[in-house]
Structures are given as structure tokens and as C-alpha cells.
Design a protein around this motif. Structure first.
Motif, PDB file in Angstrom:
ATOM      1  N   TYR A 108       0.822  -1.208   0.000  1.00 51.83           N
ATOM      2  CA  TYR A 108       0.000   0.000   0.000  1.00 51.83           C
ATOM      3  C   TYR A 108       0.863   1.267   0.000  1.00 51.83           C
ATOM      4  O   TYR A 108       0.679   2.185   0.792  1.00 51.83           O
ATOM      5  CB  TYR A 108      -0.967  -0.012   1.187  1.00 51.83           C
ATOM      6  N   ALA A 145      -5.246  -5.071  -6.075  1.00 51.50           N
ATOM      7  CA  ALA A 145      -5.796  -3.805  -5.595  1.00 51.50           C
ATOM      8  C   ALA A 145      -7.309  -3.894  -5.426  1.00 51.50           C
ATOM      9  O   ALA A 145      -7.853  -3.448  -4.413  1.00 51.50           O
ATOM     10  CB  ALA A 145      -5.436  -2.670  -6.553  1.00 51.50           C
ATOM     11  N   ARG A 150      -8.607  -1.349  -2.625  1.00 54.10           N
ATOM     12  CA  ARG A 150      -7.689  -0.206  -2.709  1.00 54.10           C
ATOM     13  C   ARG A 150      -7.912   0.506  -4.039  1.00 54.10           C
ATOM     14  O   ARG A 150      -7.058   0.494  -4.923  1.00 54.10           O
ATOM     15  CB  ARG A 150      -6.250  -0.698  -2.575  1.00 54.10           C
TER      16      ARG A 150
END
Length: 153
Positions: A108, A145, A150
């Protein structure tokens, strides 16, 4: 002794003696980290990274015992400058099972990911790689992701 004498005119990292050229790519830690790995882990000045590679012969893509090159440690630290410095010195986006794009998504590290993508030219986008817990995934960075919610990545 495989450590170079300390120089008063060159920057150093406290507790990390500069090795002699012939020992530059030997492991220093139980994880198999070399001098270059440790420079990246400790967020050393880019000048030290450049010196290690250009002057001392450190190999940017040399993996530690987890299969991670120095670039992985720069990513884990969120150190954009070091990651881009390593890339400029020849570090690969994909080395063995390591994929810097996957690693940046999993860790991240959005700023590092942006920096890497600017020069990656599609490298690593369609394959998996080693995750920050040292497991290997076949998921692409995009799938990783999405699976981890995310969206900004």
C-alpha cells in the motif's frame, strides 16, 4: 576483516560499515540482506546507493534469502527517492518471483507505485509476484488492488 576503513569525506549509515568491494554482494544479515539491501532498509541517502552500485559493484537485483531485491526494501519503507534511484541504476521491475508493482500494491505504497509506473512501460502489470509476507501470488497488481478494496491504487 571485510570492512573498508571509515572515510571522513563520505557519508555513512550509523552501525552499517561500508564493506570492501570484494565483499559488497555478500549477506550481512540472517535474512541474507547485502549492504545495498541494508542501505535501502535504513533509508540511506541516494549518494550512498549510487556509490554502492557504481563504485563498489553492488548488484541491484541480487535477492536476499526471501527472493527480495533491494528495491523491495525501498518500497516497504515507502522511499520513492531510493526506489527511483535504484531503477535509474538498473534495478528491474520483475526479478525472479519479485514484481515491484505487485509489492507496492500489497504494501500500500501509492507514491512509490506512481513513481514505478511512470518508468515501468507495462512491466509487471500482467503477472503476480512476492507479497510483503513473502508468499507468492499469481494475482496481477490490478486484481490485488481490487480484492483489497484499494481503489486509489
Amino acid at each position: 576483516d571485510n570492512v573498508a576503513p571509515e572515510s571522513t569525506d563520505k557519508a555513512t549509515v550509523p552501525g552499517l560499515p561500508r564493506p570492501l568491494r570484494e565483499h559488497i554482494n555478500e549477506p550481512l544479515t540472517a535474512d541474507g540482506n547485502t549492504y545495498l539491501h541494508e542501505l535501502c532498509r535504513q533509508k540511506a541517502a541516494p549518494a550512498l546507493i549510487i556509490e554502492a552500485v557504481r563504485d563498489l559493484g553492488a548488484i541491484p537485483d541480487l535477492p536476499n534469502r526471501h527472493g527480495l531485491p533491494a528495491l523491495a526494501l525501498a518500497i516497504a519503507e515507502g522511499d520513492v527517492d531510493t526506489a527511483l534511484c535504484l531503477r535509474a541504476l538498473g534495478a528491474s521491475i520483475v526479478t525472479g518471483k519479485f514484481n515491484a508493482i505487485v509489492y507496492a500494491v500489497d504494501a500500500y505504497k501509492l507514491d512509490v507505485l506512481h513513481g514505478l509506473l511512470r518508468g515501468a512501460r507495462g512491466e509487471g502489470l500482467n503477472q503476480g509476484g512476492i507479497l510483503k509476507d513473502n508468499t507468492v501470488t499469481t494475482d496481477t497488481p490490478l486484481l490485488l488492488a481490487v480484492d483489497n478494496h484499494r481503489n486509489d491504487m
